[in-house]
Design a protein around this motif. Structure first.
Motif, PDB file in Angstrom:
ATOM      1  N   ARG A   3       0.966  -1.146   0.086  1.00 50.05           N
ATOM      2  CA  ARG A   3      -0.015  -0.010  -0.009  1.00 50.05           C
ATOM      3  C   ARG A   3       0.956   1.258   0.075  1.00 50.05           C
ATOM      4  NH1 ARG A   3      -4.872   0.317   4.225  1.00 50.05           N
ATOM      5  NH2 ARG A   3      -5.339  -1.506   2.859  1.00 50.05           N
ATOM      6  N   SER A   4       1.822   1.187   0.650  1.00 55.61           N
ATOM      7  CA  SER A   4       2.725   2.463   0.789  1.00 55.61           C
ATOM      8  C   SER A   4       3.235   2.698  -0.541  1.00 55.61           C
ATOM      9  CB  SER A   4       3.858   2.099   1.904  1.00 55.61           C
ATOM     10  OG  SER A   4       4.753   1.151   1.433  1.00 55.61           O
ATOM     11  N   ASP A   5       3.870   1.551  -1.321  1.00 53.54           N
ATOM     12  CA  ASP A   5       4.544   1.881  -2.743  1.00 53.54           C
ATOM     13  C   ASP A   5       3.496   2.487  -3.595  1.00 53.54           C
ATOM     14  OD1 ASP A   5       6.876   0.780  -1.908  1.00 53.54           O
ATOM     15  OD2 ASP A   5       6.124  -1.399  -2.308  1.00 53.54           O
ATOM     16  N   ILE A   6       2.048   1.936  -3.401  1.00 56.45           N
ATOM     17  CA  ILE A   6       1.189   2.530  -4.364  1.00 56.45           C
ATOM     18  C   ILE A   6       0.951   4.103  -4.137  1.00 56.45           C
ATOM     19  CG2 ILE A   6      -1.384   2.609  -4.853  1.00 56.45           C
ATOM     20  CD1 ILE A   6      -1.399  -0.223  -4.251  1.00 56.45           C
ATOM     21  N   ALA A   7       0.854   4.323  -2.643  1.00 52.52           N
ATOM     22  CA  ALA A   7       0.717   5.891  -2.446  1.00 52.52           C
ATOM     23  C   ALA A   7       1.972   6.707  -2.758  1.00 52.52           C
ATOM     24  CB  ALA A   7       0.671   6.194  -0.605  1.00 52.52           C
ATOM     25  N   LEU A   8       3.022   6.189  -2.851  1.00 50.01           N
ATOM     26  CA  LEU A   8       4.328   6.912  -3.440  1.00 50.01           C
ATOM     27  C   LEU A   8       4.070   7.131  -4.908  1.00 50.01           C
ATOM     28  CD1 LEU A   8       7.052   4.937  -1.250  1.00 50.01           C
ATOM     29  CD2 LEU A   8       6.102   7.471  -1.265  1.00 50.01           C
ATOM     30  N   GLU A   9       3.507   6.131  -5.758  1.00 49.80           N
ATOM     31  CA  GLU A   9       3.391   6.495  -7.030  1.00 49.80           C
ATOM     32  C   GLU A   9       2.375   7.458  -7.627  1.00 49.80           C
ATOM     33  OE1 GLU A   9       5.463   5.076  -9.379  1.00 49.80           O
ATOM     34  OE2 GLU A   9       6.715   4.196  -7.955  1.00 49.80           O
ATOM     35  N   LEU A  10       1.311   7.520  -6.655  1.00 45.63           N
ATOM     36  CA  LEU A  10       0.223   8.413  -7.115  1.00 45.63           C
ATOM     37  C   LEU A  10       0.771   9.595  -7.608  1.00 45.63           C
ATOM     38  CD1 LEU A  10      -2.338   7.591  -4.479  1.00 45.63           C
ATOM     39  CD2 LEU A  10      -2.629   6.846  -6.874  1.00 45.63           C
ATOM     40  N   PRO A  11       1.529  10.378  -7.037  1.00 46.83           N
ATOM     41  CA  PRO A  11       1.876  11.730  -7.684  1.00 46.83           C
ATOM     42  C   PRO A  11       2.551  11.527  -8.814  1.00 46.83           C
ATOM     43  CG  PRO A  11       2.558  11.570  -5.119  1.00 46.83           C
ATOM     44  CD  PRO A  11       2.179  10.248  -5.806  1.00 46.83           C
ATOM     45  N   LYS A  12       3.282  10.595  -9.318  1.00 48.12           N
ATOM     46  CA  LYS A  12       3.832  10.185 -10.394  1.00 48.12           C
ATOM     47  C   LYS A  12       2.726  10.063 -11.806  1.00 48.12           C
ATOM     48  CE  LYS A  12       7.965   8.724  -8.003  1.00 48.12           C
ATOM     49  NZ  LYS A  12       8.969   7.711  -7.948  1.00 48.12           N
ATOM     50  N   MET A  13       1.832   9.571 -11.331  1.00 45.46           N
ATOM     51  CA  MET A  13       0.630   9.165 -12.519  1.00 45.46           C
ATOM     52  C   MET A  13       0.321  10.284 -13.434  1.00 45.46           C
ATOM     53  SD  MET A  13      -1.143   6.028 -10.533  1.00 45.46           S
ATOM     54  CE  MET A  13      -0.579   4.598  -9.852  1.00 45.46           C
ATOM     55  N   ARG A  14       0.620  10.381 -14.552  1.00 48.08           N
ATOM     56  CA  ARG A  14       0.418  11.648 -15.360  1.00 48.08           C
ATOM     57  C   ARG A  14       0.217  10.832 -16.774  1.00 48.08           C
ATOM     58  NH1 ARG A  14       4.558  13.536 -12.803  1.00 48.08           N
ATOM     59  NH2 ARG A  14       3.241  14.870 -11.621  1.00 48.08           N
ATOM     60  N   ALA A  15      -0.328  11.809 -17.488  1.00 48.07           N
ATOM     61  CA  ALA A  15      -0.607  11.236 -18.921  1.00 48.07           C
ATOM     62  C   ALA A  15      -0.477  12.666 -19.529  1.00 48.07           C
ATOM     63  CB  ALA A  15      -1.711  10.570 -19.542  1.00 48.07           C
ATOM     64  N   SER A  16       0.270  12.470 -20.887  1.00 51.71           N
ATOM     65  CA  SER A  16       0.433  13.603 -21.750  1.00 51.71           C
ATOM     66  C   SER A  16      -0.706  13.744 -22.816  1.00 51.71           C
ATOM     67  CB  SER A  16       1.923  13.762 -22.577  1.00 51.71           C
ATOM     68  OG  SER A  16       2.060  14.932 -23.388  1.00 51.71           O
ATOM     69  N   TYR A  17      -1.485  14.903 -22.826  1.00 52.38           N
ATOM     70  CA  TYR A  17      -2.569  15.231 -23.828  1.00 52.38           C
ATOM     71  C   TYR A  17      -1.807  15.799 -25.094  1.00 52.38           C
ATOM     72  CZ  TYR A  17      -5.161  14.055 -19.468  1.00 52.38           C
ATOM     73  OH  TYR A  17      -5.810  13.320 -18.407  1.00 52.38           O
ATOM     74  N   GLU A  18      -1.904  14.975 -26.039  1.00 57.39           N
ATOM     75  CA  GLU A  18      -1.329  15.492 -27.183  1.00 57.39           C
ATOM     76  C   GLU A  18      -2.264  15.160 -28.365  1.00 57.39           C
ATOM     77  OE1 GLU A  18       2.364  14.175 -27.450  1.00 57.39           O
ATOM     78  OE2 GLU A  18       3.309  15.323 -25.645  1.00 57.39           O
ATOM     79  N   GLY A  19      -3.626  14.714 -28.193  1.00 58.08           N
ATOM     80  CA  GLY A  19      -4.365  13.984 -29.090  1.00 58.08           C
ATOM     81  C   GLY A  19      -5.272  14.961 -29.951  1.00 58.08           C
TER      82      GLY A  19
END
Length: 219
Positions: A3-19
């Motif tokens: 669970r702690s690893d998931i929490a650490l990854e959340l701020p890094k989750m993003r997508a680039s919108y170029e569509g």
């Protein structure tokens, strides 16, 4: 993953919108023609259930609730979905007469949001849609005590079996008295297109005393 690893990854989750992009000159003359255009494009893109929308309501105390429903009608009057009139969402709608809905077309980097007053659709319109549904869906609508607590899955299966016996000899399953359509009559309809660097395009149709006005919003 812990669970702690998931929490650490959340701020890094993003997508680039170029569509894509959305300009005022590209919009249809009316909100419903533009929404139909995007629905058609979502279907042609191959999205699963492109007519799925997140419906938001609130109770008289202002407590919000949301769930996914399927849009089943669209014209100049508004956007239609069907449900059990004894459900939690219907109780909210009968109390406040207002709703919002969002189509989240993530794969296309798009979304559309509709906000406005609501009304029940007339019985003839409900019947026309009802008789286009699969028989199993019709029987399920009769059997389901939607939004109410049940003891276990067996209660639901027993209710369905009873309904199947009740209508076993019926060529057509009638419309339940507790089931029908709601129409959202928009006051605001916003079309959102993801853009690079989070400088998204947000264009909305807003109803005022002089009719519909098109406005651009900051992202």
């Amino acid at each position: 993953m812990a669970r702690s690893d998931i929490a650490l990854e959340l701020p890094k989750m993003r997508a680039s919108y170029e569509g894509g992009s959305l300009d005022e000159s590209e919009l249809a003359d009316t909100w419903y023609e533009q929404l139909q255009r995007w629905l058609d494009e979502a279907a042609n893109f191959g999205l699963a259930e492109p007519n799925a929308m997140v419906l938001a309501t609130s109770d008289p105390q202002g407590h919000p609730s949301s769930r996914t429903v399927l849009a089943k009608g669209l014209d100049e009057r508004g956007l239609v979905f069907f449900t059990n009139y004894t459900s939690a969402k219907s109780h909210d709608l009968m109390a406040t007469r207002y709703a919002a809905a969002t189509f989240p077309w993530f794969a296309m980097q798009r979304q559309a949001n509709i906000r406005g007053t609501v009304e029940k659709v007339d019985p003839a319109e409900t019947a026309a849609y009802w008789f286009s549904r699969p028989r199993g869906s019709q029987l399920g609508a009769w059997a389901s005590p939607q939004s109410r607590v049940v003891a276990d899955r067996g209660v639901l299966e027993s209710a369905l079996a009873n309904i199947e016996r009740q209508f076993a000899d019926a060529e057509r399953v009638p419309v339940p008295p507790h089931w029908g359509g709601w129409r959202i009559r928009p006051e605001i309809v916003e079309f959102w297109q993801g853009r690079e660097d989070r400088m998204h395009d947000r264009l909305r149709y807003r109803l005022n005393r002089d009719g519909w006005k098109i406005e651009r919003l900051g992202p």
